[in-house]
Design a protein around this motif. Sequence first.
Motif, PDB file in Angstrom:
ATOM      1  N   ALA A  11     -19.572  90.460 -23.509  1.00  0.00           N
ATOM      2  CA  ALA A  11     -20.089  90.219 -24.847  1.00  0.00           C
ATOM      3  C   ALA A  11     -21.566  89.844 -24.787  1.00  0.00           C
ATOM      4  N   PRO A  12     -22.353  90.250 -25.805  1.00  0.00           N
ATOM      5  CA  PRO A  12     -23.755  89.803 -25.852  1.00  0.00           C
ATOM      6  C   PRO A  12     -23.815  88.307 -26.116  1.00  0.00           C
ATOM      7  N   MET A  13     -24.835  87.676 -25.568  1.00  0.00           N
ATOM      8  CA  MET A  13     -24.991  86.229 -25.693  1.00  0.00           C
ATOM      9  C   MET A  13     -26.466  85.913 -25.875  1.00  0.00           C
ATOM     10  N   GLU A  14     -26.803  85.253 -26.969  1.00  0.00           N
ATOM     11  CA  GLU A  14     -28.175  84.805 -27.192  1.00  0.00           C
ATOM     12  C   GLU A  14     -28.189  83.285 -27.233  1.00  0.00           C
ATOM     13  N   ILE A  15     -28.950  82.690 -26.338  1.00  0.00           N
ATOM     14  CA  ILE A  15     -29.061  81.235 -26.271  1.00  0.00           C
ATOM     15  C   ILE A  15     -30.481  80.844 -26.647  1.00  0.00           C
ATOM     16  N   THR A  16     -30.605  79.901 -27.564  1.00  0.00           N
ATOM     17  CA  THR A  16     -31.909  79.371 -27.946  1.00  0.00           C
ATOM     18  C   THR A  16     -31.945  77.889 -27.612  1.00  0.00           C
ATOM     19  N   VAL A  17     -32.901  77.508 -26.774  1.00  0.00           N
ATOM     20  CA  VAL A  17     -33.044  76.117 -26.369  1.00  0.00           C
ATOM     21  C   VAL A  17     -34.394  75.609 -26.860  1.00  0.00           C
ATOM     22  N   ARG A  18     -34.366  74.545 -27.644  1.00  0.00           N
ATOM     23  CA  ARG A  18     -35.600  73.864 -28.048  1.00  0.00           C
ATOM     24  C   ARG A  18     -35.763  72.663 -27.134  1.00  0.00           C
ATOM     25  N   HIS A  19     -36.916  72.589 -26.476  1.00  0.00           N
ATOM     26  CA  HIS A  19     -37.067  71.617 -25.401  1.00  0.00           C
ATOM     27  C   HIS A  19     -38.533  71.281 -25.196  1.00  0.00           C
ATOM     28  N   THR A  20     -38.780  70.385 -24.258  1.00  0.00           N
ATOM     29  CA  THR A  20     -40.143  70.166 -23.782  1.00  0.00           C
ATOM     30  C   THR A  20     -40.245  70.695 -22.360  1.00  0.00           C
ATOM     31  N   SER A  21     -41.461  70.939 -21.930  1.00  0.00           N
ATOM     32  CA  SER A  21     -41.735  71.397 -20.568  1.00  0.00           C
ATOM     33  C   SER A  21     -42.785  70.466 -19.993  1.00  0.00           C
ATOM     34  N   ASN A  22     -42.384  69.684 -19.001  1.00  0.00           N
ATOM     35  CA  ASN A  22     -43.213  68.575 -18.528  1.00  0.00           C
ATOM     36  C   ASN A  22     -44.046  68.979 -17.316  1.00  0.00           C
ATOM     37  N   PRO A  23     -45.367  68.994 -17.440  1.00  0.00           N
ATOM     38  CA  PRO A  23     -46.205  69.387 -16.298  1.00  0.00           C
ATOM     39  C   PRO A  23     -46.456  68.263 -15.302  1.00  0.00           C
ATOM     40  N   ALA A  24     -46.034  67.042 -15.624  1.00  0.00           N
ATOM     41  CA  ALA A  24     -46.272  65.931 -14.705  1.00  0.00           C
ATOM     42  C   ALA A  24     -45.469  66.124 -13.430  1.00  0.00           C
ATOM     43  N   PRO A  25     -46.029  65.810 -12.267  1.00  0.00           N
ATOM     44  CA  PRO A  25     -45.279  65.948 -11.019  1.00  0.00           C
ATOM     45  C   PRO A  25     -44.010  65.109 -11.044  1.00  0.00           C
ATOM     46  N   GLY A  26     -43.008  65.581 -10.340  1.00  0.00           N
ATOM     47  CA  GLY A  26     -41.750  64.849 -10.229  1.00  0.00           C
ATOM     48  C   GLY A  26     -41.295  64.793  -8.795  1.00  0.00           C
ATOM     49  N   LYS A  27     -40.048  64.415  -8.603  1.00  0.00           N
ATOM     50  CA  LYS A  27     -39.540  64.254  -7.241  1.00  0.00           C
ATOM     51  C   LYS A  27     -39.286  65.599  -6.563  1.00  0.00           C
ATOM     52  N   GLU A  28     -39.132  66.659  -7.363  1.00  0.00           N
ATOM     53  CA  GLU A  28     -38.934  67.986  -6.798  1.00  0.00           C
ATOM     54  C   GLU A  28     -40.258  68.749  -6.788  1.00  0.00           C
ATOM     55  N   GLU A  29     -40.295  69.817  -5.979  1.00  0.00           N
ATOM     56  CA  GLU A  29     -41.520  70.591  -5.811  1.00  0.00           C
ATOM     57  C   GLU A  29     -41.653  71.684  -6.858  1.00  0.00           C
ATOM     58  N   GLY A  30     -42.901  72.025  -7.184  1.00  0.00           N
ATOM     59  CA  GLY A  30     -43.206  73.244  -7.909  1.00  0.00           C
ATOM     60  C   GLY A  30     -43.059  73.135  -9.409  1.00  0.00           C
ATOM     61  N   GLY A  31     -43.233  74.295 -10.049  1.00  0.00           N
ATOM     62  CA  GLY A  31     -43.256  74.366 -11.498  1.00  0.00           C
ATOM     63  C   GLY A  31     -44.690  74.466 -11.981  1.00  0.00           C
ATOM     64  N   TRP A  32     -45.039  73.682 -12.989  1.00  0.00           N
ATOM     65  CA  TRP A  32     -46.416  73.668 -13.469  1.00  0.00           C
ATOM     66  C   TRP A  32     -47.358  73.119 -12.397  1.00  0.00           C
ATOM     67  N   VAL A  33     -48.512  73.722 -12.271  1.00  0.00           N
ATOM     68  CA  VAL A  33     -49.596  73.215 -11.427  1.00  0.00           C
ATOM     69  C   VAL A  33     -50.687  72.695 -12.347  1.00  0.00           C
ATOM     70  N   GLN A  34     -51.031  71.429 -12.192  1.00  0.00           N
ATOM     71  CA  GLN A  34     -52.116  70.862 -12.987  1.00  0.00           C
ATOM     72  C   GLN A  34     -53.444  71.233 -12.344  1.00  0.00           C
ATOM     73  N   THR A  35     -54.273  71.973 -13.083  1.00  0.00           N
ATOM     74  CA  THR A  35     -55.593  72.355 -12.598  1.00  0.00           C
ATOM     75  C   THR A  35     -56.636  71.451 -13.247  1.00  0.00           C
ATOM     76  N   LYS A  36     -57.879  71.597 -12.819  1.00  0.00           N
ATOM     77  CA  LYS A  36     -58.936  70.765 -13.386  1.00  0.00           C
ATOM     78  C   LYS A  36     -59.130  71.010 -14.875  1.00  0.00           C
ATOM     79  N   ASP A  37     -58.786  72.213 -15.326  1.00  0.00           N
ATOM     80  CA  ASP A  37     -59.051  72.555 -16.721  1.00  0.00           C
ATOM     81  C   ASP A  37     -57.809  72.993 -17.487  1.00  0.00           C
ATOM     82  N   GLY A  38     -56.624  72.807 -16.912  1.00  0.00           N
ATOM     83  CA  GLY A  38     -55.430  73.224 -17.634  1.00  0.00           C
ATOM     84  C   GLY A  38     -54.204  73.296 -16.754  1.00  0.00           C
TER      85      GLY A  38
END
Length: 499
Positions: free
Chosen positions: A126-153
């Motif tokens: 069956a087709p499945m459409e999931i919509t998630v409203r959330h935040t995406s946190n660029p701050a470093p955490g205990k795990e590696e990777g994801g967003w990289v904070q650069t000097k300008d963004g």
Amino acid sequence: MLLTPRTLRMGTALVAAAASTALIAASAPQPAVPLGVGDRLFPHLGNPGYDVASYDIAFTYRGDNKKPLDAVTKIDAMTTSRLERVNLDFSHGAVRSVEVNGHPASFASSDEDLVVTPEHALPAGAPMEITVRHTSNPAPGKEEGGWVQTKDGLAMANQADAGHRVFPCNDHPSDKALFTFRITAPKDLTVVANGVPIGKTREGATTSWAYRTLHPMATELAQVSIGRSDVLHREGPHGLPVRDVVPAKDRKVLEPWLEKTPAQLAWMEGKVGRYPFENYGLVIAQAQTGFELETQTLSLFEKEVFTEPAYPAWYVDSIMVHEMAHQWFGDSVSPRTWSDVWLNEGHATWYEALYAQEKGHQPMERRLREAYKASDSWRAAGGPPAAPKAPKPGQKISIFRPVVYDGSALVLYALRQEIGAPAFERLERAWVRVHRDGTATTADYVKLASLVSGRDLHDFFQAWLYGEKTPPMPGHPDWKSTPVQKAATAAKAAGAAKG
């Protein structure tokens, strides 16, 4: 991914002290549990029961790369089995609501999974459409990777399992999908993402940008760059659009390097065939990550690679080709499991070394003979090329050990020695043609190599890919691998001398 010398000096630089943001979750009737697709190296990565066709991801960035972005992720998928619950990979963000096929769904978190319970169970097929409203946190955490904070963004570095630190997804390369990115940011910033631009609108103090991929992509290869950037355009082979995203103030100093890209693309096409995607280019980030990364159509580079005077030109050129080669090996043809990562890194290292030989006068055979000397030690430390040891706790990118780089390029050199250069070159072209836009395994490579060469190569690959010891090198009976204990003693003595 290519680890740069600084990584070897400093170790893994991505583990941070801050705790990750917990998911805000509604209660579920029964405890939610994390699932996985059975990857030997990442047991809880990916999720069973569905196949993702596309992601549509919207981010709102307000100019502070330390604060969470508002986000909406829409996932179009097809169920492959009956599902009373749907597991998504997601962590390091707050979930506000979830809908399944337009109806509210309850949700809960378990480890790094977001477990969604729809109103009614979903049948298989069956087709499945999931919509998630959330935040995406660029701050470093205990795990590696994801967003990289650069000097300008911000930029993204999701390999190997960090896509789900940015957006909810089926975070495993076996489930590739099309992507659409919609990013709203302050009007004085530039936003670029994988794929081709499909829209740009300005409203007040913000600009909204939209990009869409034309080929399926693994979650680990997603890229969104936000910053004070210039986008430089040029033309590659056959009119291929080439775009580079660079810090605006550094465009002049970087241009002598970037103008080499069309010729490098032509060189790679001469080796393995037509470039597989809609465009190519580099994202040059003002950040220190300790690695360069083959995000699809937009390879991520640290600016320092091009500005550090200690790096000779041939070395920088070969790193550029390493990440470019990944567009064929790893991006277009993605690993079915993370144990197949040698197919990515071995091939990228092979073409890196071949380019250094042909254009930079750095003999490949000399490099690989040195690799052969160290190979037994690499296997002891990291496992054989196609059966790497699990990552160290809290250091997911530690699977990227020397054995999957030069140790795996050594396997390719042995194969070329065994079947001859003409057959090897036919194999390489056939591999990226047969598996384009898909996933493939080590067994697939062994099967195709046997077919192209007209020989049963299973025993050859069994020894080279899974053996505890490095087999004799065909055509080079004089090559010797340093005994593991002797190599360890020498390394210990060298460390003591430095200390």
